[in-house]
Motif scaffolding. Structure first.
Motif, PDB file in Angstrom:
ATOM      1  N   MET A   1      -3.899  -0.995  -1.919  1.00 47.74           N
ATOM      2  CA  MET A   1      -3.950  -2.215  -1.145  1.00 47.74           C
ATOM      3  C   MET A   1      -4.459  -1.878   0.252  1.00 47.74           C
ATOM      4  SD  MET A   1      -0.814  -4.759  -0.058  1.00 47.74           S
ATOM      5  CE  MET A   1      -0.581  -5.373  -1.695  1.00 47.74           C
ATOM      6  N   PRO A   2      -5.542  -2.532   0.715  1.00 47.79           N
ATOM      7  CA  PRO A   2      -6.071  -2.220   2.040  1.00 47.79           C
ATOM      8  C   PRO A   2      -5.080  -2.636   3.131  1.00 47.79           C
ATOM      9  CG  PRO A   2      -7.294  -4.038   1.037  1.00 47.79           C
ATOM     10  CD  PRO A   2      -6.308  -3.558   0.028  1.00 47.79           C
ATOM     11  N   LEU A   3      -5.046  -1.844   4.167  1.00 50.63           N
ATOM     12  CA  LEU A   3      -4.147  -2.128   5.273  1.00 50.63           C
ATOM     13  C   LEU A   3      -4.687  -3.272   6.114  1.00 50.63           C
ATOM     14  CD1 LEU A   3      -3.357   1.499   6.440  1.00 50.63           C
ATOM     15  CD2 LEU A   3      -1.824  -0.069   5.281  1.00 50.63           C
ATOM     16  N   VAL A   4      -3.789  -4.154   6.487  1.00 45.87           N
ATOM     17  CA  VAL A   4      -4.119  -5.230   7.409  1.00 45.87           C
ATOM     18  C   VAL A   4      -3.793  -4.716   8.803  1.00 45.87           C
ATOM     19  CG1 VAL A   4      -3.542  -7.581   8.098  1.00 45.87           C
ATOM     20  CG2 VAL A   4      -3.586  -6.972   5.677  1.00 45.87           C
ATOM     21  N   PRO A   5      -4.688  -4.908   9.767  1.00 48.65           N
ATOM     22  CA  PRO A   5      -4.405  -4.390  11.104  1.00 48.65           C
ATOM     23  C   PRO A   5      -3.094  -4.944  11.660  1.00 48.65           C
ATOM     24  CG  PRO A   5      -6.674  -5.143  10.959  1.00 48.65           C
ATOM     25  CD  PRO A   5      -5.984  -5.572   9.695  1.00 48.65           C
ATOM     26  N   LEU A   6      -2.277  -4.043  12.158  1.00 48.69           N
ATOM     27  CA  LEU A   6      -1.037  -4.444  12.812  1.00 48.69           C
ATOM     28  C   LEU A   6      -1.337  -4.983  14.194  1.00 48.69           C
ATOM     29  CD1 LEU A   6       1.440  -1.474  12.196  1.00 48.69           C
ATOM     30  CD2 LEU A   6       1.618  -3.770  11.282  1.00 48.69           C
ATOM     31  N   ILE A  51       2.009   8.289   5.601  1.00 50.42           N
ATOM     32  CA  ILE A  51       2.095   9.109   4.385  1.00 50.42           C
ATOM     33  C   ILE A  51       0.740   9.327   3.721  1.00 50.42           C
ATOM     34  CG2 ILE A  51       3.045   9.175   2.032  1.00 50.42           C
ATOM     35  CD1 ILE A  51       5.535   7.694   3.270  1.00 50.42           C
ATOM     36  N   VAL A  52      -0.039   8.269   3.561  1.00 51.36           N
ATOM     37  CA  VAL A  52      -1.293   8.389   2.813  1.00 51.36           C
ATOM     38  C   VAL A  52      -2.269   9.372   3.466  1.00 51.36           C
ATOM     39  CG1 VAL A  52      -3.342   7.126   2.028  1.00 51.36           C
ATOM     40  CG2 VAL A  52      -1.047   6.203   1.605  1.00 51.36           C
ATOM     41  N   PRO A  53      -2.507   9.315   4.768  1.00 51.21           N
ATOM     42  CA  PRO A  53      -3.437  10.293   5.334  1.00 51.21           C
ATOM     43  C   PRO A  53      -2.956  11.741   5.216  1.00 51.21           C
ATOM     44  CG  PRO A  53      -3.120   8.481   6.858  1.00 51.21           C
ATOM     45  CD  PRO A  53      -2.113   8.309   5.755  1.00 51.21           C
ATOM     46  N   VAL A  54      -1.649  11.934   5.268  1.00 44.24           N
ATOM     47  CA  VAL A  54      -1.105  13.294   5.182  1.00 44.24           C
ATOM     48  C   VAL A  54      -1.217  13.849   3.766  1.00 44.24           C
ATOM     49  CG1 VAL A  54       1.016  14.668   5.405  1.00 44.24           C
ATOM     50  CG2 VAL A  54       0.422  12.983   7.156  1.00 44.24           C
ATOM     51  N   LEU A  71      -0.139  16.102  -4.858  1.00 47.75           N
ATOM     52  CA  LEU A  71       0.347  15.662  -3.557  1.00 47.75           C
ATOM     53  C   LEU A  71      -0.168  14.265  -3.225  1.00 47.75           C
ATOM     54  CD1 LEU A  71       1.918  16.271  -0.981  1.00 47.75           C
ATOM     55  CD2 LEU A  71      -0.158  17.338  -0.068  1.00 47.75           C
ATOM     56  N   GLU A  72      -1.446  14.023  -3.501  1.00 44.60           N
ATOM     57  CA  GLU A  72      -2.003  12.699  -3.236  1.00 44.60           C
ATOM     58  C   GLU A  72      -1.291  11.654  -4.094  1.00 44.60           C
ATOM     59  OE1 GLU A  72      -6.257  10.576  -2.590  1.00 44.60           O
ATOM     60  OE2 GLU A  72      -6.163  12.034  -4.221  1.00 44.60           O
ATOM     61  N   ALA A  73      -1.051  11.968  -5.349  1.00 46.09           N
ATOM     62  CA  ALA A  73      -0.361  11.030  -6.242  1.00 46.09           C
ATOM     63  C   ALA A  73       1.062  10.762  -5.761  1.00 46.09           C
ATOM     64  CB  ALA A  73      -0.354  11.574  -7.670  1.00 46.09           C
ATOM     65  N   VAL A  74       1.745  11.795  -5.319  1.00 46.99           N
ATOM     66  CA  VAL A  74       3.115  11.619  -4.821  1.00 46.99           C
ATOM     67  C   VAL A  74       3.123  10.686  -3.606  1.00 46.99           C
ATOM     68  CG1 VAL A  74       5.045  12.809  -3.694  1.00 46.99           C
ATOM     69  CG2 VAL A  74       4.041  13.753  -5.765  1.00 46.99           C
ATOM     70  N   VAL A  77       2.553   7.146  -4.857  1.00 45.48           N
ATOM     71  CA  VAL A  77       3.731   6.651  -5.577  1.00 45.48           C
ATOM     72  C   VAL A  77       4.850   6.308  -4.594  1.00 45.48           C
ATOM     73  CG1 VAL A  77       5.591   7.339  -7.165  1.00 45.48           C
ATOM     74  CG2 VAL A  77       3.206   7.754  -7.772  1.00 45.48           C
ATOM     75  N   LEU A  78       5.060   7.143  -3.602  1.00 46.22           N
ATOM     76  CA  LEU A  78       6.098   6.868  -2.613  1.00 46.22           C
ATOM     77  C   LEU A  78       5.841   5.548  -1.897  1.00 46.22           C
ATOM     78  CD1 LEU A  78       8.588   7.499  -0.932  1.00 46.22           C
ATOM     79  CD2 LEU A  78       7.165   9.008   0.485  1.00 46.22           C
TER      80      LEU A  78
END
Length: 150
Positions: A1-6, A51-54, A71-74, A77-78
């Motif tokens: 899901m694309p991030l909506v700007p905060l 989390i996703v970029p890390v 790691l990317e999958a984890v 999933v998180l």
């Protein structure tokens, strides 16, 4: 899901909540959660931004291995689990989501003897608010305000 700007206010509110939970200030955390019923969703958004970029395959490793993909999958999933939980369980998930983000920061983003979680949360907040201000600049003619992140 694309991030909506905060928005800057949303970023400040979400990180304020994270810092309150991390500090054990239940009164401040409750006030912040009560002030914004979107808090669980905001926290999931912040979690995804951290989390996703890390955990993502970023192309720095020319020879990704099975562990890289795991790691990317984890990470994915998180974030998906936190998002689903926030939708199903509603506003009472804010503290649990915050604790998951704080745990991730504590175990993955801090270095022994150099940083603690509150320092890293302040750094992440500064980046998040800065990015939000880039997307949602102050209107023309507005008085400049210096943000103080405590």
């Amino acid at each position: 899901m694309p991030l909506v700007p905060l928005t800057p206010d949303a970023a400040i509110s979400a990180f304020g909540y994270l810092r309150a939970v991390q500090a054990g200030d239940t009164e401040a955390a409750a006030k912040l959660a009560d002030a914004d019923p979107r808090m669980p969703a905001l926290l999931v958004d912040i979690a995804e931004r951290i989390i996703v970029p890390v955990t993502a395959l970023c192309g720095l490793d020319p020879d990704p291995c099975d562990d890289s993909f795991a790691l990317e999958a984890v990470g994915q999933v998180l974030v998906a689990t936190l998002r689903n939980w926030s939708v199903v369980a509603g506003p009472h998930t804010a503290e649990g989501i915050a604790r998951a983000v704080i745990g991730f920061v504590a175990h993955i983003l801090t270095e022994e003897d150099r940083e603690d979680v509150s320092d890293v949360l302040r750094e992440l907040e500064a980046v998040g608010v800065s990015q939000a201000l880039e997307v949602h600049p102050a209107p023309d003619g507005a008085h400049p305000v210096r943000l103080t992140i405590v």
